[in-house]
Design an enzyme around this catalytic site. Structure first.
Site, short mmCIF file in Angstrom:
data_model
loop_
_atom_site.label_atom_id
_atom_site.label_comp_id
_atom_site.label_asym_id
_atom_site.label_seq_id
_atom_site.Cartn_x
_atom_site.Cartn_y
_atom_site.Cartn_z
N ARG A 274 118.69 59.28 7.22
CA ARG A 274 118.16 58.53 8.35
C ARG A 274 118.57 57.07 8.03
O ARG A 274 118.74 56.19 9.05
CB ARG A 274 116.89 58.85 8.70
CG ARG A 274 116.67 60.35 9.12
CD ARG A 274 114.96 60.65 9.29
NE ARG A 274 114.70 61.87 9.49
CZ ARG A 274 114.07 62.69 8.71
NH1 ARG A 274 114.21 62.44 7.41
NH2 ARG A 274 114.00 64.10 9.23
N HIS B 262 108.61 59.00 8.71
CA HIS B 262 109.73 60.28 9.25
C HIS B 262 110.58 60.27 8.04
O HIS B 262 111.99 59.50 8.67
CB HIS B 262 109.94 59.99 10.72
CG HIS B 262 110.97 61.04 11.19
ND1 HIS B 262 110.46 62.46 11.04
CD2 HIS B 262 111.93 61.24 11.72
CE1 HIS B 262 111.44 63.18 11.47
NE2 HIS B 262 112.42 62.51 11.97
N ASP C 41 107.43 66.74 12.95
CA ASP C 41 107.45 67.17 11.64
C ASP C 41 106.22 68.32 11.65
O ASP C 41 106.29 69.15 10.82
CB ASP C 41 107.08 66.21 10.63
CG ASP C 41 108.38 64.86 10.75
OD1 ASP C 41 109.18 65.47 10.88
OD2 ASP C 41 107.78 63.76 10.45
N ARG D 283 107.32 71.66 12.91
CA ARG D 283 108.20 72.38 11.81
C ARG D 283 107.31 72.93 10.90
O ARG D 283 107.72 74.15 10.32
CB ARG D 283 109.29 71.30 11.29
CG ARG D 283 110.35 70.84 12.05
CD ARG D 283 111.19 70.01 11.40
NE ARG D 283 112.46 69.61 12.03
CZ ARG D 283 112.99 68.54 12.44
NH1 ARG D 283 112.69 67.51 11.57
NH2 ARG D 283 114.34 68.28 13.27
#
Ligand code: NAI
Ligand code: 2OP
Length: 310
Positions: free
Chosen positions: A90, A177, A150, A153
């Site tokens: 990221r 994140h 998140d 998930r």
């Protein structure tokens, strides 16, 4: 006369277009899709509008390459930028997306000065700093979407492991994140039963690890981009809580002003979302281990923010 809410989604790519899809399906607000690619947001908006008679939603959905149509939006979702490709972290996106999110934020501040901004572009926590810096909006009106994704998930993996409904899994993922995100097994339960009573430690550890690399797992499978269905649904959950003043408690990146011991840092914490955006940050009691993990995550975010040189 009450008017319909208006949501602008900047970046009509995978996440942006899917956000528009779910906002329409839930009939939450009129939608303006913005992208730099000529014709693309217009085409996707027209296509979505044409699903209305079939799906039974009735909204104004338009696409544009400018900001006139976006004026006076209640919520602006920023998804513009480049997404991860296999092998990219990221953080590799930092410089490119700083410029894109900065330019977009400037336009948004000028056209929708009272909007709540939800940042999606990565690296998420750093891009929240960019949007906050450029718009100069109060902290209540700049939030980042990551924790809802998140957490979704994490809950999905727990439900899959136990063979139970995701509806009965409760828990939360805090932190930045990235790989340092902080799932909280001690605060996780299934229909009220503590997770530790249902799974051995090594299985919980494996789920925590899989959650932290949940984005990369999808990138590796897709090969041409990153996740978008779950990210978009997470954005829409935040948007719905704001538009309907639901005051849901959702993990979001928020600019902390002393909460959890951090100052002027965006990081994922439990937030109450209502009509004005951030209603309040909820301070949980973390034990030393959990606080240590959050500090580690905060350190990673701070390094990225420093690299932004805002
Ligand atoms: P995508 O490539 O499908 O869409 C991005 C869109 O942004 C493209 O259509 C592009 O033309 C547009 N764009 C680029 N510059 C622009 C500008 N200046 N103004 C308006 N539009 C512009 O990418 P995708 O999959 O939609 O992801 C978007 C971003 O969201 C990426 O940075 C990705 O890493 C991030 N992301 C973050 C998540 C999170 O949990 N925070 C989850 C999923 C994605
Ligand atoms: C994700 O977690 C790439 O940040 C994005 O799927």
């Amino acid at each position: 006369m009450p008017r319909r809410s208006k949501v602008t989604v900047v970046g009509a790519g995978n996440v942006g277009a899917t956000c528009a899809h779910w906002i329409a399906a839930k009939e939450l607000a009129d939608v303006v899709l913005v992208d730099i690619i000529e014709g693309m947001p217009q085409g996707k908006a027209l296509d979505l509008a044409q699903a209305g008679p079939v799906e039974d939603y009735d909204l104004r959905i338009v696409g544009t390459n400018g900001y006139d149509e976006t004026a006076g939006s209640d919520v602006v979702v920023i998804t513009s930028g480049i997404a991860r490709k296999p092998g990219m972290s990221r953080d590799d996106l930092l410089a490119t997306n700083k410029k894109i999110v900065g330019d977009v934020s400037e336009r948004v501040a000028a056209t929708s000065p009272h909007a709540v901004v939800i940042v999606v572009s990565n690296p998420l926590d750093a891009m929240c700093h960019v949007a906050s810096h450029v718009t100069k909006f109060p902290r209540e009106r700049v939030l980042g979407m990551a924790g809802v994704l998140d957490t979704a998930r994490y809950k999905t993996f727990i439900a899959m492991e136990l063979g139970v409904s995701v509806e009965d899994v409760h828990g939360m993922v805090l932190g930045g994140h990235g790989d340092t995100m902080v799932p909280l097994p001690r605060h996780t339960s299934v229909a009220g039963i503590p997770l530790a009573e249902l799974l051995p430690k090594e299985r919980i550890d494996a789920i925590v690890k899989r959650t932290a690399s949940g984005g990369a797992e999808i990138v590796a499978l897709l090969k041409t981009g990153s996740a978008y269905y779950a990210p978009a649904s997470a954005v829409v959950a935040m948007t719905e809580s704001i538009l309907k003043d639901k005051k849901r408690v959702l993990p979001c990146a928020a600019l902390l002003k002393g909460e959890y011991g951090y100052h002027d840092l965006f990081i994922g914490v439990p937030c109450v979302l209502g009509a004005g955006g951030l209603d309040k940050v909820v301070e949980m009691k973390l034990d030393d281990h959990e606080k240590g993990l959050l500090d580690h995550s905060a350190k990673a975010v701070k390094e990225l923010v420093a690299a932004l040189k805002l």
